[in-house]
Design an enzyme around this catalytic site. Structure first.
Site, PDB file in Angstrom:
ATOM      1  N   LYS A 160       0.806  -1.219   0.000  1.00 15.94           N
ATOM      2  CA  LYS A 160       0.000   0.000   0.000  1.00 15.94           C
ATOM      3  C   LYS A 160       0.841   1.273   0.000  1.00 15.94           C
ATOM      4  O   LYS A 160       0.481   2.272  -0.612  1.00 15.94           O
ATOM      5  CB  LYS A 160      -0.949  -0.007   1.201  1.00 15.94           C
ATOM      6  CG  LYS A 160      -2.048  -1.057   1.100  1.00 15.94           C
ATOM      7  CD  LYS A 160      -2.943  -1.021   2.307  1.00 15.94           C
ATOM      8  CE  LYS A 160      -4.172  -1.920   2.146  1.00 15.94           C
ATOM      9  NZ  LYS A 160      -3.846  -3.312   1.931  1.00 15.94           N
ATOM     10  N   GLU A 197      -2.725   6.111   8.077  1.00 20.38           N
ATOM     11  CA  GLU A 197      -3.505   7.068   7.287  1.00 20.38           C
ATOM     12  C   GLU A 197      -4.362   7.933   8.199  1.00 20.38           C
ATOM     13  O   GLU A 197      -4.773   7.495   9.271  1.00 20.38           O
ATOM     14  CB  GLU A 197      -4.479   6.349   6.339  1.00 20.38           C
ATOM     15  CG  GLU A 197      -3.867   5.683   5.160  1.00 20.38           C
ATOM     16  CD  GLU A 197      -4.954   5.036   4.300  1.00 20.38           C
ATOM     17  OE1 GLU A 197      -6.123   4.968   4.748  1.00 20.38           O
ATOM     18  OE2 GLU A 197      -4.631   4.612   3.191  1.00 20.38           O
ATOM     19  N   HIS A 204     -14.500  -3.137   8.812  1.00 21.43           N
ATOM     20  CA  HIS A 204     -13.772  -2.946   7.558  1.00 21.43           C
ATOM     21  C   HIS A 204     -14.066  -4.024   6.520  1.00 21.43           C
ATOM     22  O   HIS A 204     -13.391  -4.084   5.494  1.00 21.43           O
ATOM     23  CB  HIS A 204     -12.259  -2.851   7.796  1.00 21.43           C
ATOM     24  CG  HIS A 204     -11.880  -1.811   8.792  1.00 21.43           C
ATOM     25  ND1 HIS A 204     -12.077  -0.467   8.593  1.00 21.43           N
ATOM     26  CD2 HIS A 204     -11.337  -1.920  10.038  1.00 21.43           C
ATOM     27  CE1 HIS A 204     -11.664   0.211   9.645  1.00 21.43           C
ATOM     28  NE2 HIS A 204     -11.223  -0.647  10.542  1.00 21.43           N
ATOM     29  N   GLU A 255      -9.663   1.397  -5.488  1.00 19.49           N
ATOM     30  CA  GLU A 255     -10.487   1.747  -4.333  1.00 19.49           C
ATOM     31  C   GLU A 255     -10.148   3.161  -3.859  1.00 19.49           C
ATOM     32  O   GLU A 255      -8.977   3.520  -3.722  1.00 19.49           O
ATOM     33  CB  GLU A 255     -10.283   0.741  -3.207  1.00 19.49           C
ATOM     34  CG  GLU A 255     -10.659  -0.682  -3.615  1.00 19.49           C
ATOM     35  CD  GLU A 255     -10.892  -1.587  -2.428  1.00 19.49           C
ATOM     36  OE1 GLU A 255     -10.529  -1.208  -1.305  1.00 19.49           O
ATOM     37  OE2 GLU A 255     -11.449  -2.687  -2.627  1.00 19.49           O
ATOM     38  N   GLU A 261      -6.229   2.023  -2.418  1.00 18.55           N
ATOM     39  CA  GLU A 261      -5.444   0.866  -2.842  1.00 18.55           C
ATOM     40  C   GLU A 261      -6.029   0.312  -4.124  1.00 18.55           C
ATOM     41  O   GLU A 261      -7.114   0.703  -4.553  1.00 18.55           O
ATOM     42  CB  GLU A 261      -5.459  -0.225  -1.762  1.00 18.55           C
ATOM     43  CG  GLU A 261      -6.844  -0.771  -1.450  1.00 18.55           C
ATOM     44  CD  GLU A 261      -6.830  -1.765  -0.312  1.00 18.55           C
ATOM     45  OE1 GLU A 261      -5.744  -2.214   0.082  1.00 18.55           O
ATOM     46  OE2 GLU A 261      -7.916  -2.108   0.192  1.00 18.55           O
ATOM     47  N   ASN A 283      -6.969  -3.434  -5.930  1.00 18.87           N
ATOM     48  CA  ASN A 283      -7.078  -4.880  -5.834  1.00 18.87           C
ATOM     49  C   ASN A 283      -6.844  -5.458  -7.216  1.00 18.87           C
ATOM     50  O   ASN A 283      -7.634  -5.226  -8.142  1.00 18.87           O
ATOM     51  CB  ASN A 283      -8.450  -5.290  -5.295  1.00 18.87           C
ATOM     52  CG  ASN A 283      -8.567  -5.015  -3.808  1.00 18.87           C
ATOM     53  OD1 ASN A 283      -7.695  -5.379  -3.033  1.00 18.87           O
ATOM     54  ND2 ASN A 283      -9.625  -4.342  -3.418  1.00 18.87           N
ATOM     55  N   ARG A 319      -7.279  -8.119  -8.905  1.00 14.44           N
ATOM     56  CA  ARG A 319      -8.032  -9.366  -9.070  1.00 14.44           C
ATOM     57  C   ARG A 319      -9.496  -9.022  -9.293  1.00 14.44           C
ATOM     58  O   ARG A 319      -9.870  -7.852  -9.276  1.00 14.44           O
ATOM     59  CB  ARG A 319      -7.897 -10.232  -7.809  1.00 14.44           C
ATOM     60  CG  ARG A 319      -8.302  -9.475  -6.542  1.00 14.44           C
ATOM     61  CD  ARG A 319      -8.380 -10.359  -5.322  1.00 14.44           C
ATOM     62  NE  ARG A 319      -8.490  -9.617  -4.080  1.00 14.44           N
ATOM     63  CZ  ARG A 319      -9.594  -9.059  -3.604  1.00 14.44           C
ATOM     64  NH1 ARG A 319     -10.707  -9.136  -4.311  1.00 14.44           N
ATOM     65  NH2 ARG A 319      -9.606  -8.423  -2.446  1.00 14.44           N
TER      66      ARG A 319
END
Length: 614
Positions: free
Chosen positions: A116, A200, A235, A275, A293, A295, A297
Site C-alpha cells: 500500500k 492514514e 472494515h 479503491e 489501494e 485490488n 483481481r
C-alpha cells in the site's frame, strides 16, 4: 481461446468461474482440500484434484500443488479467483514459468500495487490523489506513534500487504495506539507474512467508492463505472451497490478517469479495482476523494457491475488472457439501472457475529425477478471452520435504487437456512435503515447502529401459533373463561429456550416432535417443552469456552490474576478472523487451560473466572 482451465480456488467464486467457462465450452479443473471433497465446485467441474489437508496453508495456498495439478490434468490456464493466491506475484510468475496462462495481471503489476505504501507513492506520481499519511520504512513503534500524532487522531493502521479487511485497525486515542499496532502487526504477519504497516488519516464521514477497471495486452484500458461499498462491519463489506448514490456525472467522469490513469501507470491487464475513500460530509466531490489501494483481481462484489453493464467480467478475463482485446470500447459501456449485493454469512449476529458451522440441513435461498444468487454450497453441505464464512451472495437489479433495494430485501426475507445461523435478519435491518434507504450511508453506520440491527428477532405470534398447532394433539380441549373468548396457551421450547404460545388452531391428529418456523430470513425450531435443563447457557459460572474450533494466538492473563468485567483474556483465530474473549465479570482467573499456539475444539474450557465476593 483457452480450452482448459484450472480454478485455484473454492466456494462460490470457483462455481462462478466454472459457469462462465462451461458456457464458453472451456473444460474446467477444480482443486480441493480434505474439507471440500464433497463441495459444489468439485461436483461442477469436469475434473477435480485433491491438493491436501483442510487448512488453506497446506492446500489452497501451496502454489506448487496447484501448478502440479494443472500440469497433471492438461489445463492450459489458471484462474485464481479472489483471496488465497490471487494477488501473489510470485505465484503468478511461477504459473507463467511453468508454461501456463495466468488469468490475471502481470506479476509486475501485482507487485507494484501489492504494498500500500509503494502503491500510494506510484499513484501520486501518476496524478491520482492520495490520502494524507505515513508510508515510511521506519517501523519502530515509537516512531509510528509519533507519526500518528503528527497526522492527528483518529488514524487508521493498515498492513501494507493487507486486504479484505484484514490487517487494519482504527485508533481513536493516543493511549490505544500501542495495543492496536501490536494487534495489527500480529494479524498482518499471520495472514500475509508481512508485519509492515502504514498510517492514514481516518476520514470522519468516509464513503468507500471503487472503480472497476479492465485492461488488455494491446494497451487498452476501460472503466466499468463505480461501486459504493460503504456499508461495512469491521472494515469488511456487507452490502455493495452500483452506481454510487449521489454521484453526479462530472464527479463520476473525474473519478473514473483517475482510475484509468492508475491502471495505465502499472500497465494493467485483466480485471482490477481502484479503491477510493471519499469524505461524504458535503456530498461526493472530486476534490474530496482519494486513492486507497488497488485490488489486482476480481472483486467479491463484481456482480453488481455486471448487472448494470450487461458484461460478464469472467468472460472478459478469459478472452483477455487468451490474447484478445477488450470486447467493448469505453463509449460502448453505459449504466443500466441499479444493482445491490448482500453477503450472506454463516455467522450469528446476536452472539457477536461468531461464525456458525455445521450441516446445512435447510438451504433455500429466495428467488425473484431481477435477482441473482451466487453460492458455493448446497442443502446438505457442510460449513467448516477452515474458510471464510460467506455462503452466498444475493444480488438484485432494478430500474431504480429503491427497486433494487426492495427486491434484495425480499430475496433475503424469503431465504431459509438451518441449523447454521446466518446474518440474514441483520441484512434486512441494514437495508431498511433510514440512512441506507436514503443513500446517505457511510462506513461508520454499522458501528453506530449495528447493535440494533444485530438484535435477535423473534417469530411473530401468528407464526408461533401456526407452528405450535402441529405439535398439539387434536384431543386437547380449548380453555374456557367466563364472558370471554375461548383461549388456551402452552409452553414450548424455541431453539431450546422456553416460550409461551397462544394456541388458535384445533391441534393435529398426528402431532410432530418438532417444527421449523421460517420468517424474515430467520429459521427457528419449535419443540415440546421438556424440563430437562438442556437449554440455556452456562449459568454465569465464569467458564470461558471456545466458541468454535480455532487457534489460540494470544493469552493476556495468568492463573491467579485479578480481572475486571470486559477485560481481554485471550484471542482465538478461526475462520480467518480474530475473536477476543473477555471476562464476564470482575473476579480472579481461577483456571487457565490456554496457551498461545494451541489448537482448541469447540466448547473447550479455556479459562474460568471466579467472581469476587460481594
Amino acid at each position: 481461446m483457452i480450452q482448459s482451465l484450472l480454478i485455484a480456488n473454492r466456494g462460490e467464486i470457483a462455481c462462478r468461474v466454472i459457469r462462465t467457462a462451461r458456457r464458453l465450452g472451456i473444460r474446467t479443473v477444480a482443486v480441493y482440500s480434505d474439507a471440500d471433497a464433497q463441495a459444489l465446485h468439485v461436483q461442477m467441474a469436469d475434473e477435480a484434484v485433491h491438493i491436501g489437508p483442510a487448512p488453506a496453508r497446506e492446500s489452497y495456498l501451496v502454489g506448487e500443488k496447484i501448478i502440479a495439478a494443472a500440469k497433471a490434468t492438461g489445463a492450459e490456464a489458471i484462474h485464481p479467483g479472489y483471496g488465497f493466491l490471487s494477488e501473489n506475484a510470485e505465484f503468478a510468475q511461477a504459473v507463467a514459468d511453468a508454461g501456463l496462462v495466468w488469468v490475471g495481471p502481470k506479476p509486475s503489476s501485482i507487485t507494484a500495487m501489492g504494498l500500500k505504501d509503494a502503491a500510494k507513492k506510484l499513484m501520486a506520481a501518476a496524478g491520482v490523489p492520495v490520502t494524507p499519511g505515513y508510508m515510511g520504512e521506519n517501523q519502530d513503534p515509537a516512531v509510528l506513534a509519533e507519526e500518528a500524532g503528527k497526522i492527528g487522531y483518529p488514524v487508521l493502521i493498515k498492513a501494507v500487504a493487507g486486504g479484505g479487511g484484514k490487517g487494519m485497525r482504527l485508533v481513536e486515542k493516543p493511549e490505544d495506539f500501542a495495543d492496536m499496532l501490536a494487534s495489527c502487526q500480529r494479524e498482518a504477519a499471520s495472514s500475509f507474512g508481512n508485519a509492515h504497516v502504514l498510517i492514514e488519516k481516518y476520514i470522519l464521514s468516509p464513503r468507500h467508492i471503487e472503480v472497476q477497471v479492465f485492461g488488455d495486452s494491446h494497451g487498452n484500458v476501460v472503466h466499468l463505472f463505480e461501486r459504493d461499498c460503504s456499508l461495512q462491519r469491521r472494515h469488511q463489506k456487507v452490502i455493495e451497490e452500483a452506481p454510487a448514490p449521489g454521484m453526479d456525472a462530472a464527479t463520476r467522469a473525474e473519478l473514473c478517469a483517475a482510475a484509468v490513469r492508475a491502471a495505465k501507470a502499472v500497465d494493467y491487464v485483466g480485471a482490477g479495482t481502484i479503491e477510493f475513500i471519499a469524505d461524504g460530509s458535503e456530498g461526493l466531490r472530486a476534490d474530496r476523494i482519494w486513492f486507497m489501494e488497488m485490488n489486482t483481481r476480481l472483486q467479491v462484489e463484481h456482480p453488481v457491475t455486471e448487472e448494470i453493464t450487461g458484461v460478464d467480467l469472467v468472460e472478459w478475463q478469459l478472452r483477455v488472457a487468451s490474447g484478445e482485446p477488450i470486447p467493448l470500447a469505453q463509449d460502448e459501456l453505459w449504466i443500466d439501472g441499479w444493482a445491490m449485493e448482500a453477503r450472506l454469512y454463516a455467522e450469528d449476529p446476536a452472539k457477536g457475529f461468531l461464525p456458525s458451522i455445521g450441516t446445512l440441513e435447510v438451504f433455500d435461498l429466495g428467488e425473484t425477478e431481477g435477482g441473482r444468487i451466487d453460492t458455493g454450497v448446497y442443502e446438505g453441505a457442510e460449513v467448516s471452520p477452515f474458510y471464510d464464512p460467506m455462503i452466498a451472495k444475493l444480488i438484485a437489479h432494478g430500474e431504480t435504487r429503491d427497486e433494487a433495494r426492495e427486491r434484495l430485501s425480499d430475496m433475503i426475507e424469503d431465504s431459509a437456512v438451518w441449523p447454521v445461523k446466518t446474518n440474514a435478519a441483520f441484512l434486512i435491518q441494514a437495508l431498511a435503515h433510514p440512512d441506507f434507504a436514503a443513500g446517505t450511508v457511510d462506513t461508520g453506520l454499522i458501528g453506530r447502529d449495528g447493535e440494533a440491527m444485530a438484535a435477535e428477532p423473534q417469530p411473530s405470534a401468528e407464526a408461533l401459533s401456526d407452528a405450535a398447532d402441529s405439535l398439539v394433539p387434536l384431543a386437547e380441549s380449548f380453555g374456557f373463561r367466563l364472558n370471554a373468548p375461548a383461549r388456551r396457551t402452552a409452553h414450548f421450547l424455541l431453539d431450546g429456550e422456553p416460550v409461551e404460545v397462544e394456541l388458535t388452531g384445533e391441534g393435529s391428529e398426528e402431532p410432530v416432535t418438532g417444527v421449523l418456523i421460517a420468517e424474515g430470513g430467520m429459521v427457528w425450531e419449535l419443540t415440546p417443552f421438556r424440563k430437562d435443563g438442556s437449554h440455556g447457557g452456562h449459568g454465569g459460572d465464569g467458564a470461558i469456552l471456545a466458541p468454535m474450533p480455532g487457534k489460540v494466538i494470544a493469552v493476556e492473563v495468568a492463573a491467579g490474576d485479578a480481572v475486571t468485567k470486559g477485560q481481554k483474556l485471550l484471542t482465538l483465530e478461526a475462520m480467518k478472523m480474530e475473536h477476543t474473549l473477555t471476562a464476564p465479570f470482575d473476579g480472579t482467573v481461577a483456571e487457565l487451560n490456554a496457551t498461545a499456539g494451541a489448537q482448541v475444539r469447540v466448547d473447550a474450557l479455556l479459562a474460568r473466572i471466579e467472581a469476587n465476593e460481594e
